[in-house]
Design an enzyme around this catalytic site. Structure first.
Site, PDB file in Angstrom:
ATOM      1  N   VAL A 273       0.837  -1.201   0.000  1.00 14.75           N
ATOM      2  CA  VAL A 273       0.000   0.000   0.000  1.00 14.75           C
ATOM      3  C   VAL A 273       0.871   1.249   0.000  1.00 14.75           C
ATOM      4  O   VAL A 273       1.857   1.342   0.737  1.00 14.75           O
ATOM      5  CB  VAL A 273      -0.942   0.008   1.222  1.00 14.75           C
ATOM      6  CG1 VAL A 273      -1.866   1.220   1.182  1.00 14.75           C
ATOM      7  CG2 VAL A 273      -1.774  -1.274   1.252  1.00 14.75           C
TER       8      VAL A 273
ATOM      9  N   HIS B 130       5.485   4.989   0.979  1.00 17.50           N
ATOM     10  CA  HIS B 130       5.034   3.645   1.321  1.00 17.50           C
ATOM     11  C   HIS B 130       4.277   3.706   2.645  1.00 17.50           C
ATOM     12  O   HIS B 130       4.681   4.409   3.571  1.00 17.50           O
ATOM     13  CB  HIS B 130       6.228   2.692   1.443  1.00 17.50           C
ATOM     14  CG  HIS B 130       5.851   1.253   1.383  1.00 17.50           C
ATOM     15  ND1 HIS B 130       5.301   0.589   2.450  1.00 17.50           N
ATOM     16  CD2 HIS B 130       5.931   0.345   0.368  1.00 17.50           C
ATOM     17  CE1 HIS B 130       5.070  -0.666   2.108  1.00 17.50           C
ATOM     18  NE2 HIS B 130       5.437  -0.845   0.852  1.00 17.50           N
ATOM     19  N   HIS B 131       3.164   2.966   2.734  1.00 18.72           N
ATOM     20  CA  HIS B 131       2.309   3.049   3.924  1.00 18.72           C
ATOM     21  C   HIS B 131       2.996   2.499   5.168  1.00 18.72           C
ATOM     22  O   HIS B 131       2.565   2.766   6.292  1.00 18.72           O
ATOM     23  CB  HIS B 131       0.996   2.302   3.681  1.00 18.72           C
ATOM     24  CG  HIS B 131      -0.177   2.910   4.383  1.00 18.72           C
ATOM     25  ND1 HIS B 131      -0.195   3.142   5.735  1.00 18.72           N
ATOM     26  CD2 HIS B 131      -1.371   3.360   3.923  1.00 18.72           C
ATOM     27  CE1 HIS B 131      -1.349   3.683   6.085  1.00 18.72           C
ATOM     28  NE2 HIS B 131      -2.076   3.834   4.993  1.00 18.72           N
ATOM     29  N   SER B 132       4.062   1.718   5.002  1.00 20.37           N
ATOM     30  CA  SER B 132       4.787   1.218   6.166  1.00 20.37           C
ATOM     31  C   SER B 132       5.473   2.350   6.932  1.00 20.37           C
ATOM     32  O   SER B 132       5.817   2.195   8.101  1.00 20.37           O
ATOM     33  CB  SER B 132       5.827   0.180   5.737  1.00 20.37           C
ATOM     34  OG  SER B 132       6.784   0.762   4.858  1.00 20.37           O
TER      35      SER B 132
END
EC number: 2.3.1.20
Length: 479
Positions: free
Chosen positions: A28, A143-145
């Site tokens: 994601v 990046h969703h991380s």
């Protein structure tokens, strides 16, 4: 300051949710489009990032998800970073025929372009492209991380300053708080709040559990393909007046969020009914009114619900946590056409009031954490796909600065945010900025081939409300 920076901090473990958002099939990303009122200057942006963004350890570290003999040991590894590699300036013809369409295609193609996992997972694309609303455009991809939308937006806004005061951070409209008139009134109000909280929590949590166990959305016209996250995406945005929404809000004595969700539901209802009119039988059209569609709405779980600048967020003793700290609620979507367009707003208010007066967001966050601890990452991935793969859309509303701001000397005209890599075929994010609202719609074009038409219907719903709002105020005053 040197171009390369050596980071000396020790390796850090990766949180469960950061690992989740980096798994194959759940990769994601967040995309933020920033329209600027001045021509873009790459060197200024590079220098600004060196002094701000890379000071955050997540943005100067590599994400190692675990492989080989270190399988399962995901971690953040500090690294040298060359900022110039993260600021991309594509060669664009300044006389391009349709710059708005080019911008849509460019951001859409970014959704299909994999990120280099050997570098920190962020990048800025500076487009020297004059569009209908900006002299130049910067597109950021995260990046969703790295963190949830609230964290990332806070970080990005920490790189900005007020245009009228270059040393001041952006400011946001603070929510109004009701003040109790006396001690007795305060006690009664507190007890009533507890009763409502317990009731709504029980009702909403039971509904959520039933949905996870049994239900799934049934409309092939707007559902994403099961398990698909990287498909033919399309991102578009429209800019509307915040005053138009406030006019409806004041006429109905509701919140801005109620009006926004109501107009989205009105537009979506008309869109889906039109699709069924063209493609299916009369029997199927009747069934459309009874099918169960659901949307996912994210809630910020931090004590301070306003977007904060990074300086406050990272300060010692701050109440605001960094990282993925969000809960979600499941919202039923009524597709039955309404003669009164305000009925969509009333329905939205009824639904959202129940959600806001419950602990469902905390329950959903806790459910994901417990699943991770008990069943591991594989179990968490299965649960997330079960929930998000069985819903129709994602809806979010982000409060932005109430005064004009500048991004490393570039005056900002608008900010549009979105997420891609999720199973849903429809993702709607509404961002406020000064006196504007930016509606950003991301779709899977294999499921929704005409996103511009959907956006037109959503905005048309607001126009219909605006036309009827003065009459509604007049009628209410007479009553």
């Amino acid at each position: 300051m040197a171009i390369e920076r050596q980071v000396t901090e020790a390796e850090e473990p990766v949180s469960p949710f950061a690992r989740l958002f980096s798994l194959p099939g759940l990769d994601v990303f967040n995309i933020v489009t920033i329209g600027c009122k001045t021509e873009g200057n790459a060197s200024t942006i590079v220098e600004g990032i060196k002094n701000t963004l890379i000071n955050h350890p997540r943005f100067s570290s590599i994400l190692v998800t675990g492989h080989g003999e270190h399988k399962g040991k995901a971690r953040w590894i500090p690294t040298k970073i060359n900022v110039e590699e993260h600021v991309i300036v594509p060669d664009i013809d300044p006389n391009i025929e349709n710059p708005d369409e080019f911008l849509e295609d460019y951001t859409s193609n970014m959704a299909l372009s994999p990120m280099d996992m050997s570098k920190p997972l962020w990048e800025f694309h500076l487009l020297k492209l004059k569009t209908s609303h900006a002299e130049a455009v910067t597109v950021a991809r995260f990046h969703h991380s790295l963190g949830d939308g609230m964290s990332l937006m806070s970080l990005l806004l920490a790189c900005t300053r007020k245009t009228c005061d270059p040393e001041a951070f952006p400011t946001f409209v603070a929510p109004k708080k009701n003040k109790a008139k006396n001690v007795c009134f305060s006690l009664v109000a507190w007890l009533w709040f507890i009763v409502r909280l317990m009731f709504h929590t029980c009702v909403e949590v039971i509904k959520s559990i039933v949905f996870i166990c049994r239900a799934s959305d049934t409309s092939a016209h707007i559902m994403g393909k099961p398990g698909a996250t990287l498909s033919a995406n399309k991102f578009i945005h429209r800019i509307i007046s915040l005053d138009d929404v406030k006019m409806v809000k004041n006429a109905m004595n509701m919140t801005v969020n109620d009006v926004l969700f109501g107009m989205v539901q009105a537009g979506l209802s008309r869109y889906l009914n039109q699709r069924y009119d063209l493609e299916t039988s009369s029997k199927s059209r009747k069934n459309l009114h009874n099918i169960g569609l659901h949307g996912v709405v994210f809630f910020n779980l931090r004590p301070n619900r306003n977007i904060e600048d990074l300086a406050k967020m990272m300060a010692k003793g701050s109440k605001c946590r960094w990282g993925n700290s969000i809960g979600y609620v499941l919202i039923p979507l009524g597709m039955k056409p309404q003669d009164d367009v305000f009925e969509y707003v009333r329905q939205a208010k009824t639904i959202m009031d129940g959600k806001k007066h419950s602990l469902e967001p905390l329950f959903s966050y806790g459910l994901l954490k417990v699943t991770m601890e008990v069943f591991g990452l594989r179990g968490l991935k299965t649960l997330v796909k079960r929930i998000f793969g069985s819903t129709t859309m994602i809806f979010s509303n982000v409060v932005g600065p109430d005064e004009e701001i500048s991004f490393f000397g570039h005056r900002i005209a608008y900010i549009a945010a979105s997420t891609f890599g999720v199973p849903q075929a429809l993702n709607i994010c509404i961002q406020s900025y000064v006196d504007k609202l930016i509606i950003n719609i991301g779709v899977d074009v294999d499921v929704i081939p005409d996103p511009h038409h959907l956006c037109d219907l959503i905005i048309e719903a607001l126009r219909m409300m605006n036309s009827a709002a003065p009459k509604k105020v007049f009628h209410a005053s007479k009553v």
